[in-house]
Design an enzyme around this catalytic site. Sequence first.
Site, PDB file in Angstrom:
ATOM      1  N   ASN A 403       0.446  -5.670  -0.084  1.00 40.98           N
ATOM      2  CA  ASN A 403      -0.184  -4.923  -1.170  1.00 40.98           C
ATOM      3  C   ASN A 403      -0.324  -5.801  -2.407  1.00 40.98           C
ATOM      4  OD1 ASN A 403      -1.107  -3.129  -3.037  1.00 40.98           O
ATOM      5  ND2 ASN A 403       0.645  -1.767  -2.967  1.00 40.98           N
ATOM      6  N   ASP A 404       0.802  -6.101  -3.053  1.00 37.64           N
ATOM      7  CA  ASP A 404       0.733  -6.865  -4.300  1.00 37.64           C
ATOM      8  C   ASP A 404      -0.026  -8.182  -4.146  1.00 37.64           C
ATOM      9  OD1 ASP A 404       2.169  -4.914  -5.568  1.00 37.64           O
ATOM     10  OD2 ASP A 404       4.109  -5.909  -5.310  1.00 37.64           O
ATOM     11  N   VAL A 405       0.120  -8.824  -2.990  1.00 35.95           N
ATOM     12  CA  VAL A 405      -0.485 -10.146  -2.817  1.00 35.95           C
ATOM     13  C   VAL A 405      -2.002 -10.073  -2.644  1.00 35.95           C
ATOM     14  CG1 VAL A 405       1.612 -11.150  -1.861  1.00 35.95           C
ATOM     15  CG2 VAL A 405      -0.103 -10.196  -0.314  1.00 35.95           C
TER      16      VAL A 405
END
Lengths: 480, 103
Positions: A403-405
Amino acid sequence: MEHAVAATPAWAVLAYLAAGVLFILALRGLSSPESSQAGNRNGMIGMALAVGTTLVLHPTGLPLIIGAIAIGGGIGWVIAQRIQMTAMPELVAGFHSLVGMAAVLVGCAAYLNPAAFGIVDAEGSILAVSRVEMGLGIAIGAITFSGSIIAFLKLSGRMSGSPILLPGRHVLNLGVLAGILGLTAFFAIDATAAAGQGPLLWIILGLSFLIGVTLIIPIGGADMPVVISMLNSYSGWAAAAMGFTLQNTAMIITGALVGSSGAILSYIMCRAMNRSFISVIAGGFGAEADAGGAKASGPAKSYKAGSADDAAFIMQNAESVIIVPGYGMAVSQAQHALREMGELLKKEGVSVKYAIHPVAGRMPGHMNVLLAEANVPYDEVFELEDINSEFGQCDVAFVIGANDVTNPLAKTDKTSPIYGMPILDVEKAKTVLFIKRSMGGVGYAGVDNPVFYADNTMMLLADAKKMVENIVKALNGGGH
Amino acid sequence: MDFLSILSIFVLAVFVGYYVVWSVTPALHTPLMAVTNAISSVIIVGALIAAAAGAITEGGGLSMWLGLLGVVLASVNIFGGFAVTRRMLAMYKKKEKKPAASK
């Protein structure tokens, strides 16, 4: 009383040096998967050489020593065969703690029997320089030990991964650190310590165990890749300090190699998260996750949801698919199903590649091992900087458990906690297929991801493994 | 060996380590950590000396047992570290033309 120990014979000095060179070659072998296995063999030969040389130089008490090697070796061997690849981070943390404890034990043994280590002067006092090395070696070893135990407990889920913030922890840690350094200096000039007496070394040891715990407990789960690399580095410096005490080149070379290796990996991990090393060590990340997460609340945004059949259809008709796996994939054990999906797509003539973000797993390179275990050929797996330019030309970006990446806010939103973090540009692909358990949860950093709501994104809301298995079924059934 | 020669070896080895580790491919960073773990257990040399000396020096009993415990711990790491690295490295395979896995 004459305590001087005969100087190490020349052949032994050379043998230790050769062991050191073999260790360098062991790391050099890791520059490519082809040479890596030979490298690992060099490491084993180097270790056998170092141990063999020591046993020939000190041929007493052999039955007990061989027993000890057999017990430890047997345990290590069994663990290595049984360990799951997903559990590799906690295994490595556990192993670090053993190196730290071994360094502590060697330091204490040298303090109690300095003559055996050849670190006494003509009067039988422990040399001052040796006392500094011993104090530092024991301190670093003890910090490595207790810090790695905490990391192990956090990584294996036996302890919550969320930061534990003690009041005044920075003052406490700096105070304890100053205490350790001050006492080590005093240990070097104190006459009682020179005679091998007094409680100084034990106080240093106790404080070091303490600071190892207080340093690691405030660090959150997301920062564990940095912590584990840092402890890797510490275990090297501990070995180097003991190498100075023993004047042993194999230990010094190894300590320097391992120390720099861990430091470089910590740097790479920090860079991949755009965090400074100091802010990671200061801890607390993830505790106040609402910093940028406030945006997540508000009116529900609309997104497109799809099924496994839709996903299978889109990918079958694509020319190129880039798969972006994250830790969520490993948690749901979807890697084998994912590889099968990749194989089926390749049979349909689709080009399939995997894109790995440096912090995709729980330790450096973790995702690569998990894919290798699932038989994904390593030449289909690419690092962020090698593949990021290809998202613009690819038909489908298939995001699974990451997600964050993939969050483009890292490029645009200066207030976001992940601002500046290098990300995989999945949003540039013609279609983004995003597997996620539900729309509720957000990643570690607690930030909403605009990719979810983009026009070219289809959300596949399900458990990662089930979803991929259903896509595989659809590919098998829908094809001919 | 005097302190300065040892320090020279140490400083040069840090530089060797720096350049060698940057040349490690990121795909192998986990095996790198496992193998550095194994080789840092060369600290076993110190544990062996303590254990061996304890058997012959008077009053070296406690030192000997500490040494033996150190030998056990370092051995777990040496055998475990090299074995798990070998297991991991054996998984890294190149692309090959093979009959597709049948269901």
